[in-house]
Scaffold this active site. Sequence first.
Site, PDB file in Angstrom:
ATOM      1  CG  ASP A   1      -1.570   1.254   1.550  1.00 34.63           C
ATOM      2  OD1 ASP A   1      -2.252   1.748   0.634  1.00 34.63           O
ATOM      3  OD2 ASP A   1      -1.453   1.775   2.695  1.00 34.63           O
TER       4      ASP A   1
ATOM      5  CG  ASP B   1      -2.295   7.508   0.687  1.00 33.85           C
ATOM      6  OD1 ASP B   1      -1.444   8.408   0.657  1.00 33.85           O
ATOM      7  OD2 ASP B   1      -3.286   7.464  -0.061  1.00 33.85           O
TER       8      ASP B   1
HETATM    9 MG   LIG Z   1      -2.910   2.985   3.776  1.00 30.87          MG
END
Ligand SMILES: [Mg+2]
Length: 233
Positions: A9, A11
């Site tokens: 991922d 963010d």
């Molecule tokens: Mg995230």
Amino acid sequence: MTFRAVVFDVDGTLVDSERDGHRVAFNEAFAEAGLPDRWDVPTYVRLLEVSGGRQRLAAWFREQGRGEDECEALAERLHEAKTRIMRSLALLGRIPPRPGVLALLRDLTRHGVSLHIATTGSRAWVEPLLRTSFGPIWDVVVTGTEVTDLKPSPQVYLEVLRRTSLDQADLVAVEDSAQGVAAAVAAGLACVAVRNQDTRHHDLSAARLVGAGPDDPAVVDWLLAHTATRAPR
Ligand SMILES: [Mg+2]
């Protein structure tokens, strides 16, 4: 269990982009549009429960008592401006990797593991961020621009599986949030969670391992112990 690839991922996992990237960009977009709205850190952390920038803006305008049509139109316009601002922050290198991320990626690369990205952030800012902060180390990058459903939908992970032609058992995901862990698990993937300051309160119990961050030795050791070694690239 031995994995051949790790899918990250972006963010909150690779970068602390939420409060110092996205929040700043949203506030600049409000100012640019001449709106009085501003998000301080506690407000933004609360709004993070809503996945997706446009959806987050619409939820905020709804909270402020604006009409439904106005909420959607404003959210659309502000999100476009915010994405542009976020892209320039990424290009300027203003969104640095989380502590330990560069060392972890270097160790995994040396270990011969392929690295992929599954994010529901927009390609417009994800691509310059990955290029500026990490270089050309990624095999498959799937962003929110290529899928219709945001996490916790598994769609972005299913797209990574499709593009890599890997089996679910070959891939381990690294996520920082409850929505992200849920997306990976719903796609049938094992997941390692790395908490950050915004997700301390999230239930990450569906992950195989929950660590304090990408620099947590337990996370690094687990990933290196559970990934396959092949001839380094
Ligand atoms: Mg995230």
